[in-house]
Motif scaffolding. Structure first.
Motif, mmCIF file in Angstrom:
data_model
loop_
_atom_site.group_PDB
_atom_site.id
_atom_site.type_symbol
_atom_site.label_atom_id
_atom_site.label_comp_id
_atom_site.label_asym_id
_atom_site.label_seq_id
_atom_site.Cartn_x
_atom_site.Cartn_y
_atom_site.Cartn_z
ATOM 1 N N ASP A 92 0.634 -1.431 -0.031
ATOM 2 C CA ASP A 92 0.168 -0.002 0.141
ATOM 3 C C ASP A 92 0.860 1.282 0.138
ATOM 4 O OD1 ASP A 92 0.806 -0.367 2.460
ATOM 5 O OD2 ASP A 92 -1.065 0.287 3.714
ATOM 6 N N ASP A 93 2.082 1.100 -0.735
ATOM 7 C CA ASP A 93 2.861 2.410 -0.782
ATOM 8 C C ASP A 93 2.189 3.366 -1.544
ATOM 9 O OD1 ASP A 93 4.823 4.060 -1.535
ATOM 10 O OD2 ASP A 93 6.476 2.702 -1.393
ATOM 11 N N PRO A 94 1.779 4.527 -1.363
ATOM 12 C CA PRO A 94 1.302 5.580 -2.120
ATOM 13 C C PRO A 94 1.925 5.958 -3.165
ATOM 14 C CG PRO A 94 1.827 6.375 -0.257
ATOM 15 C CD PRO A 94 2.142 5.208 0.059
ATOM 16 N N TYR A 95 3.328 6.047 -3.218
ATOM 17 C CA TYR A 95 4.162 6.201 -4.640
ATOM 18 C C TYR A 95 4.444 5.325 -5.487
ATOM 19 C CZ TYR A 95 4.452 9.904 -0.559
ATOM 20 O OH TYR A 95 4.025 10.864 0.257
ATOM 21 N N ILE A 96 4.168 3.849 -5.208
ATOM 22 C CA ILE A 96 4.278 2.947 -6.222
ATOM 23 C C ILE A 96 3.225 1.867 -5.856
ATOM 24 C CG2 ILE A 96 6.048 1.943 -5.142
ATOM 25 C CD1 ILE A 96 7.662 1.733 -8.013
ATOM 26 N N ALA A 97 2.759 1.212 -7.108
ATOM 27 C CA ALA A 97 2.065 -0.036 -6.814
ATOM 28 C C ALA A 97 2.999 -1.026 -6.655
ATOM 29 C CB ALA A 97 1.162 -0.144 -8.146
ATOM 30 N N SER A 98 2.658 -2.023 -5.927
ATOM 31 C CA SER A 98 3.598 -3.210 -5.589
ATOM 32 C C SER A 98 4.013 -4.135 -6.943
ATOM 33 C CB SER A 98 2.847 -4.211 -4.661
ATOM 34 O OG SER A 98 3.768 -5.042 -4.444
ATOM 35 N N PRO A 99 3.060 -4.135 -7.898
ATOM 36 C CA PRO A 99 3.554 -4.934 -9.211
ATOM 37 C C PRO A 99 4.320 -4.008 -10.049
ATOM 38 C CG PRO A 99 1.147 -5.165 -8.696
ATOM 39 C CD PRO A 99 1.348 -3.903 -7.811
ATOM 40 N N VAL A 100 4.156 -2.689 -9.864
ATOM 41 C CA VAL A 100 5.207 -1.875 -10.723
ATOM 42 C C VAL A 100 6.600 -2.220 -10.214
ATOM 43 C CG1 VAL A 100 5.819 0.467 -11.527
ATOM 44 C CG2 VAL A 100 3.314 -0.159 -11.244
ATOM 45 N N LEU A 101 6.626 -1.886 -8.767
ATOM 46 C CA LEU A 101 7.954 -2.113 -8.217
ATOM 47 C C LEU A 101 8.385 -3.498 -8.333
ATOM 48 C CD1 LEU A 101 10.179 -0.794 -6.413
ATOM 49 C CD2 LEU A 101 8.954 -1.705 -4.285
ATOM 50 N N ALA A 102 7.828 -4.573 -8.249
ATOM 51 C CA ALA A 102 8.409 -6.140 -8.774
ATOM 52 C C ALA A 102 8.810 -6.124 -10.047
ATOM 53 C CB ALA A 102 7.050 -6.808 -8.579
ATOM 54 N N HIS A 103 8.090 -5.228 -11.145
ATOM 55 C CA HIS A 103 8.599 -5.309 -12.253
ATOM 56 C C HIS A 103 10.069 -4.561 -12.538
ATOM 57 C CE1 HIS A 103 9.186 -4.026 -16.550
ATOM 58 N NE2 HIS A 103 9.353 -2.896 -16.341
ATOM 59 N N TRP A 104 10.219 -3.461 -11.624
ATOM 60 C CA TRP A 104 11.569 -2.744 -11.675
ATOM 61 C C TRP A 104 12.564 -3.724 -10.822
ATOM 62 C CZ3 TRP A 104 12.803 0.750 -14.694
ATOM 63 C CH2 TRP A 104 11.924 1.523 -15.244
ATOM 64 N N ALA A 105 12.080 -4.282 -9.901
ATOM 65 C CA ALA A 105 12.976 -5.226 -9.272
ATOM 66 C C ALA A 105 13.716 -6.395 -10.291
ATOM 67 C CB ALA A 105 12.555 -6.031 -8.370
ATOM 68 N N GLU A 106 12.582 -6.898 -11.221
ATOM 69 C CA GLU A 106 13.182 -7.790 -12.187
ATOM 70 C C GLU A 106 14.111 -6.930 -13.105
ATOM 71 O OE1 GLU A 106 11.204 -10.660 -15.591
ATOM 72 O OE2 GLU A 106 9.780 -9.768 -13.753
ATOM 73 N N VAL A 107 13.686 -5.819 -13.674
ATOM 74 C CA VAL A 107 14.568 -5.030 -14.559
ATOM 75 C C VAL A 107 16.076 -4.875 -14.073
ATOM 76 C CG1 VAL A 107 14.957 -2.643 -15.708
ATOM 77 C CG2 VAL A 107 12.688 -3.863 -15.857
ATOM 78 N N PHE A 108 16.112 -4.618 -12.743
ATOM 79 C CA PHE A 108 17.358 -4.292 -11.960
ATOM 80 C C PHE A 108 17.959 -5.478 -11.749
ATOM 81 C CE2 PHE A 108 15.451 0.062 -10.277
ATOM 82 C CZ PHE A 108 15.612 0.639 -11.506
ATOM 83 N N GLY A 109 17.774 -6.716 -11.748
ATOM 84 C CA GLY A 109 18.050 -7.923 -11.438
ATOM 85 C C GLY A 109 18.191 -8.223 -9.838
ATOM 86 N N SER A 110 17.176 -7.481 -9.118
ATOM 87 C CA SER A 110 16.985 -7.522 -7.610
ATOM 88 C C SER A 110 16.186 -8.581 -7.345
ATOM 89 C CB SER A 110 16.564 -6.059 -7.137
ATOM 90 O OG SER A 110 17.112 -5.049 -7.627
#
Length: 194
Positions: free
Chosen positions: A135-153
């Motif tokens: 429930d982060d108001p600044y990013i949706a969890s699926p969007v952050l998960a996508h960025w983690a994948e992009v960054f290799g995190s």
């Protein structure tokens, strides 16, 4: 829980705060109070971030360290790390603990924050752990998960915990300390027995 023996360990931890800096009650500040060896990146302007100025300051702090560096980024500090890494400017960094990166590409992102969008679509050149809240108001969890994948995190979802900063009332954020300790224990050169 104590962090690994970071005060005498093989790395220097460098805190990379987000927009506004980290207040005295923020977990980054409390961790610094417990572990004086943690270094903080202090930006010239916390209220009006300009990407290259923030990247340059991060790189300056990293370059002054005499040991390998593990970055501990929060919020806009995570986006700063991603941009600096994409510029090839973080050669001594061996890992990054990344917490609550905002969606800098979303419509309506604060206009006083300059140059952070678009984020680089590049894998980070070091191991990283991305931590987010549902429930982060600044990013949706699926969007952050996508960025983690992009960054290799590796991505860790901690449930509904808001922005994982001051507003979340985390205090010392012992859960985060435990995650950081586990992350450090998996890095090359980690002390045996941790």
């Amino acid at each position: 829980m104590e962090l690994m023996n970071i005060d005498e360990g093989p790395w220097t931890l460098v805190n990379v705060p987000g927009w506004g800096g980290s207040s005295p009650s923020h977990w980054q500040s409390l961790w610094e109070a417990d572990h004086p060896s943690i270094v903080r990146v202090v930006q010239a302007s916390w209220g009006f971030p300009v990407l290259q100025t923030w990247v340059d300051r991060l790189c300056e702090v990293v370059s002054r360290q005499t040991r390998p560096v593990v970055l501990v980024g929060h919020s806009l500090g995570v986006a700063t790390i991603a941009h600096a890494a994409a510029q090839g400017a973080l050669g001594s960094v061996v890992g990054a603990f990344l917490v609550a990166m905002p969606d800098v590409e979303r419509t309506g992102f604060p206009p006083e924050i300059k140059g952070f969008s678009p984020l680089p679509r590049k894998k980070l050149p070091f191991p990283s752990l991305m931590v987010g809240s549902q429930d982060d108001p600044y990013i949706a969890s699926p969007v952050l998960a996508h960025w983690a994948e992009v960054f290799g995190s590796r991505f860790v979802d901690v449930g509904r915990r808001h922005h994982l900063g001051d507003a979340a009332g985390l205090g010392e954020w012992l859960e985060g300390k435990e995650m950081l300790a586990g992350f450090l224990a998996g890095l090359p050169g980690a002390p045996a027995g941790h």
